[in-house]
Structures are given as structure tokens and as C-alpha cells.
Design an enzyme around this catalytic site. Structure first.
Site, mmCIF file in Angstrom:
data_model
loop_
_atom_site.group_PDB
_atom_site.id
_atom_site.type_symbol
_atom_site.label_atom_id
_atom_site.label_comp_id
_atom_site.label_asym_id
_atom_site.label_seq_id
_atom_site.Cartn_x
_atom_site.Cartn_y
_atom_site.Cartn_z
ATOM 1 N N SER A 76 0.818 -1.211 0.000
ATOM 2 C CA SER A 76 0.000 0.000 0.000
ATOM 3 C C SER A 76 0.859 1.272 0.000
ATOM 4 O O SER A 76 1.520 1.568 -0.989
ATOM 5 C CB SER A 76 -0.947 -0.044 1.199
ATOM 6 O OG SER A 76 -1.929 0.953 1.117
ATOM 7 N N ASP A 100 9.539 5.681 -10.333
ATOM 8 C CA ASP A 100 9.027 6.298 -11.562
ATOM 9 C C ASP A 100 9.747 7.599 -11.897
ATOM 10 O O ASP A 100 9.909 7.942 -13.077
ATOM 11 C CB ASP A 100 7.526 6.552 -11.435
ATOM 12 C CG ASP A 100 6.700 5.293 -11.654
ATOM 13 O OD1 ASP A 100 7.286 4.254 -12.013
ATOM 14 O OD2 ASP A 100 5.465 5.342 -11.458
ATOM 15 N N LYS A 153 -0.635 -4.215 -3.301
ATOM 16 C CA LYS A 153 -1.943 -3.711 -2.852
ATOM 17 C C LYS A 153 -2.126 -2.296 -3.385
ATOM 18 O O LYS A 153 -1.563 -1.337 -2.860
ATOM 19 C CB LYS A 153 -2.057 -3.701 -1.334
ATOM 20 C CG LYS A 153 -3.416 -3.196 -0.837
ATOM 21 C CD LYS A 153 -3.493 -3.138 0.666
ATOM 22 C CE LYS A 153 -4.869 -2.647 1.125
ATOM 23 N NZ LYS A 153 -5.147 -1.244 0.739
#
Length: 554
Positions: free
Chosen positions: A294, A305, A319
């Protein structure tokens, strides 16, 4: 004799029926709302008739709760009903705050005991220690109670008193504690792992997590840190905005960190960094594993990224579902999945699709061939549908069967407890070592203890023997099997020598925890953590570090 429905349940049923009647009056028969109303009416009628006619007494509260939980189980494991009596526990999980004594309790070898008193809170300040066996809490015998029941007795409003009676060795001791507001730190440890590299252990994302990481960064930079390792291994996640705040410590203002996309417009949101970063250039490694979930995945994925950090470890949990809490009648609530997370490259980190289930009720995994390709800021290829994959993938750490046996049978735990009763002090956590002499004492202590085990090779041969007997080949290979069993048969005594260093490390961690608690345990484990050593190695070769984040393009 006809029974009466409890007032609370009667009111609930009346509300359900009123809603059903209203919906039935205004909706066409083919409308989804009609079906909802119809089934609510059936459910209410069923509970009423069960309460009236079932041969034994029923508890409508329990029965309805079971029904609700069974319904929610058809969705995903994160959607759950929270009755009024569990609201405090839920609030504690999300905020990290509760009223109590500040101790982790559990059961070891059939005994309820203190497993870890948290530094600076009533349990530790009063003198309670690791391995103290819990006997009574406020006069209530807790020897045969489960840990949830004991935890409930220990918790209570701040500034209230609680008496705890424990057994320590042969002594029975009583402690009078004053409960206080307990705020569990999200960062239980920060420190330097070498002259230039600072390390931050982040275990949760409850309230104030971002501020705690920011303070740790400042402290480490004051100590000379020129590189940082952020460890979110085993971190289950928590508050989304705290994850955004932590990414913002390393990413410039105005950058997207995560988007939430759901069925309703009001759950669609974009979360961007709002402040100037604490340090946008410091070399950074983020450590993840299969239990990083999460919010941990948002932090790791966003930094990946933007090519802001090298990720070291193993693929994360996967998740990517967003939960929101919705209030219900009578102070109950439901935590339900309302959206999915998408990180800056555009990928979703959710691994399991719960809308497509097999005959056993298990969600489906995305086939590798169907996973979509995305690009990081520098053009590196990343994929969706399977959590966050590290830039440097490490094999899971494994332990010898003897070490596993000594730990699971609590023998290392028990020896450390006895050691702590003999010696008042030890060197600092990272300086303490288990000497050969101390290890010899441990080996001698084991002489009358049971800790035998079966190695994987021995288990494989046992299975082969069973299959041979079942398929009538046993007599043909009996001699070969006997010879093979003899050649691979383990020796506990020899394994104590062969895996001495590994067992020493386990002993060190357990002994240090008795004196320096959670912080010391983490500090001691750094000295023999192969995954951490790999992270340090990455930061020690800046050419390699830059090559990972900015690979040469064709």
C-alpha cells in the site's frame, strides 16, 4: 413463550424496512434499487422469524454481524465491517495512538508474556521486562486468556491505574502502572551504517510519519550522512497523505505522486507534492520486500518512476486498492474499497483482481503476458499488475533448519531471558557480540532441551520412501534408501558448529532486545543483514547507481 427483539435490533430492522418500503414505492421493478430493497426486506424478515421461532436462543447482534461479514467476504479482503465496540481498535490502527501501558504482548511456549515494552512508556518505565509472564491484570487471572483479551484489559483511558502481576524466573512481582496516551513511532530507528550512509527504518504510515522521516533526515545529515537508505521492508502501509509527504522529501514541488480512480467522481483525486523537498539530490536507496504494501508501494513506486531512488530487495505485496471509511447506523462503520492507486508512470500496483474469482473464491492474477509496459522519467521500462519490482532483485534470506528450530521452539528466547537476569548491562547494541565462550555456554545449556528437526533432504527421502511403499517398489530400493538416509542424516552437534555464526547472530539480536528494546534489536540486526549490505554496496558505487537510474539509450 414468544421472545422480544432487543431494542437496538428492532430499531435497525425498522429502519431497514422503512427504507425498503420507500424504495419499493418509487422504483420500477427492474431497477437495481428495487432488488436491494427486496433483499433487505427478506433479510430483516428472516432475522425476525429466527428470533421468534428458532428452537434455541439466538443472539441477533452476532447473527447479523456474521451475515454482514460473509457478504463482504465476497468482495475483497480489505472491505470490512467495524461495529461500534471495535471502533477504538480501528482508530488505534490508523492513528497509531491508544490509551494503555505501551507493550507488545504475545504467547510463547503456552505462556502469555511481555514480548517488547516500548521505550519511554509505562510498561518499560515501571520495570516490566521482555519475557515477564503475565499472571493477573487488575486482579483478573489472565493465564488462560488470549492476547486480545489481555490487551483489552491493559488498555484504557490515559491517567487511569492498572495493576499487573507477572512471574519473572521464580519471583512473582506486582507493578502499579498509570496508563498514558501511547503514540507508536513510525520510525523506531535511525542511524549511520558507515561514515557516509544514513539508515531510516520506517515501519508504518500512521499520523505524523512524514514529519518523523523528515526529522530523521535532518539528524542523519547533521551526523554526516551524504547518502540515505530508507527501509520499508515489512511495512504494511497506512495513511495515503503521509506517503505523499515522504515522497515530497525527495521530489520537487508540484509533481504527481499518486492518483486514485474509482467508480464515483468524488473518489477520483490527484495527489501532488506541495512543498520544496528537504533534499532533492542526496543519493537514495529504498528497501522493499514481499510484505511492503500500500503506502510503502506508493513511496517506492513513485521514487522509482521519477528515477529518484534505486530499489533493492524483492517484489512488493501488490496492494493498489484504496479504502474509505463510511459511517453506518449506531456508531458502526464500514471500511470499503472505493478506488485504485495509479503512480506517476501510469501503472496500477494492484496484483490480484478480486472481481474475477475462481471456484474457490480466490482472486485472479494478471498473466505475465498481459502485464502492460510503462516508462519511468528516464525511459526505464516498468510494468503494472504485480506490485513494485525492485531494480536490484535479491533472493529471500534462508536459515538453517537448526536455527529455525531453536527460534521456533523459543530456546534462543529463553536463553536470552536467563542471560538478562544474570547480567545487568551489556555493551551498546551494535558493539555487543556473542563470544565463543558465551556460545559454548549456550550449547551446554541446550544439552537437556528438545530441538530436533528434519532437514529438507531428509523430508524428501521420507516422502520417497512412502511413495515407494505405496507403489510396491520399496523392497527393490530398500537398501539404497537406507544407505541414502544414513549419508544425509543430520547431526545436531555438528550443525551447532557448522551454523555457529548464524546462530550467534540470532542470539545477539535476542539478548540485545532485553537491554535496548526495539531500537536495539534493529541496530544489532544491521550488522548481519545481507540485504542492507547490498544496499550499502549500491550506494558505494555511484557510477553503478547512476547507470541504474539513467541507463544508456540507443
Amino acid at each position: 413463550m414468544k421472545k422480544f427483539i432487543p431494542k437496538k435490533i428492532a430499531l435497525s430492522l425498522l429502519l431497514l424496512l422503512a427504507m425498503a418500503i420507500t424504495l419499493l414505492s418509487f422504483q420500477p421493478r427492474n431497477d437495481k434499487l428495487f432488488n436491494i430493497a427486496k433483499n433487505l426486506d427478506i433479510f430483516a424478515s428472516l432475522v425476525r422469524e429466527l428470533d421468534s421461532y428458532y428452537v434455541d436462543e439466538i443472539n441477533p447482534d452476532e447473527l447479523v454481524t456474521v451475515g454482514i461479514n460473509a457478504m463482504l467476504a465476497e468482495l475483497d479482503p480489505y472491505t470490512e465491517y467495524i461495529p461500534e465496540e471495535d471502533s477504538d481498535e480501528f482508530r488505534m490502527m490508523t492513528t497509531g495512538e491508544y490509551g494503555g501501558v505501551g507493550a507488545l504482548i504475545g504467547n510463547r511456549t503456552g505462556k502469555n508474556m511481555i514480548l517488547m515494552p516500548y521505550t519511554g512508556f509505562p510498561a518499560q518505565e515501571s520495570g516490566l521486562k521482555v519475557a515477564d509472564e503475565l499472571l493477573k491484570v487488575d486482579g483478573v487471572d489472565v493465564v488462560d486468556k488470549n492476547t486480545a483479551e489481555i490487551s483489552s484489559l491493559l488498555k484504557g483511558p490515559a491517567n487511569t491505574e492498572v495493576e499487573v502481576v507477572v512471574k519473572r524466573g521464580e519471583q512473582t512481582l506486582s507493578f502499579d502502572l498509570t496508563r498514558k496516551k501511547i503514540v507508536i513511532s513510525n520510525v523506531p530507528y535511525e542511524g549511520m551504517v558507515d561514515e557516509e550512509t544514513g539508515y531510516i527504518k520506517l515501519t508504518d504510515f500512521t499520523t505524523n510519519a512524514a514529519n518523523e522521516v523528515a526529522r530523521s533526515l535532518e539528524h542523519l545529515e547533521m551526523m554526516g550522512a551524504k547518502k540515505i537508505i530508507l527501509d520499508v521492508r515489512d511495512n504494511p502501509g497506512g495513511i495515503l497523505t503521509e506517503a505523499v509527504g515522504i515522497v515530497n522529501l525527495f521530489i520537487p514541488k508540484g509533481r504527481e505522486v499518486v492518483r486514485t480512480v474509482g467508480k464515483l467522481e468524488n473518489v477520483n483525486a490527484e495527489y501532488k507534492t506541495r512543498n520544496s523537498p528537504k533534499n532533492k539530490n542526496i543519493p537514495l536507496v529504498v528497501m522493499i520486500n514481499e510484505r511492503s504494501a500500500s503506502a510503502s508501494e506508493i513511496v517506492a513506486g513513485a521514487l522509482q518512476d521519477y528515477d529518484r531512488a534505486v530499489l533493492v530487495g524483492r517484489k512488493s505485496f501488490g496492494k493498489g486498492l484504496v479504502q474509505s471509511t463510511v459511517p453506518l447506523s449506531y456508531n458502526s462503520q464500514v471500511k470499503l474499497t472505493t478506488a485504485k492507486y495509479y503512480i506517476p508512470s501510469g501503472r496500477c500496483i494492484q496484483e490480484i483482481d478480486y472481481s474475477e474469482k475462481d471456484e474457490n473464491g480466490n482472486g485472479s492474477y494478471v498473466a505475465d503476458s498481459l502485464r502492460k509496459e510503462f516508462k519511468t522519467r528516464n525511459g526505464r521500462t516498468v510494468y503494472d499488475g504485480a506490485g513494485i519490482e525492485p531494480d536490484i532483485d535479491l533472493e529471500p534470506r534462508s536459515f538453517a533448519p537448526i536455527t529455525y528450530s531453536l527460534v521456533t521452539r523459543s530456546l534462543i528466547f529463553d536463553f536470552a531471558s536467563e542471560y538478562a537476569m544474570k547480567y545487568e548491562n551489556i555493551p551498546a547494541a551494535r558493539q555487543f557480540e556473542v563470544s565463543d565462550e558465551l556460545y559454548g555456554e549456550f550449547v551446554a545449556w541446550l544439552q537437556d532441551k528438545e530441538y530436533d528437526y528434519t532437514t529438507r533432504v531428509e523430508k524428501t527421502i521420507e516422502d520417497l520412501e512412502k511413495y515407494a511403499e505405496k507403489e510396491k517398489y520399496f523392497e527393490d530400493i530398500k537398501g539404497d534408501l537406507a544407505s541414502l538416509k544414513k549419508s544425509v542424516s543430520h547431526s545436531k552437534e555438528q550443525d551447532l558448529i557448522s551454523f555457529k555464526d548464524e546462530i550467534k547472530n540470532a542470539l545477539k539480536d535476542e539478548i540485545v532486545s532485553r537491554y535496548y528494546y526495539q531500537e536495539g534489536l534493529i541496530a544489532a540486526s544491521l550488522e548481519h543483514d545481507p540485504e542492507l549490505l547490498r544496499a550499502v554496496e549500491v550506494l558505494g558505487d555511484m557510477d553503478r547507481y547512476e547507470q541504474i537510474l539513467s541507463p544508456a539509450r540507443d
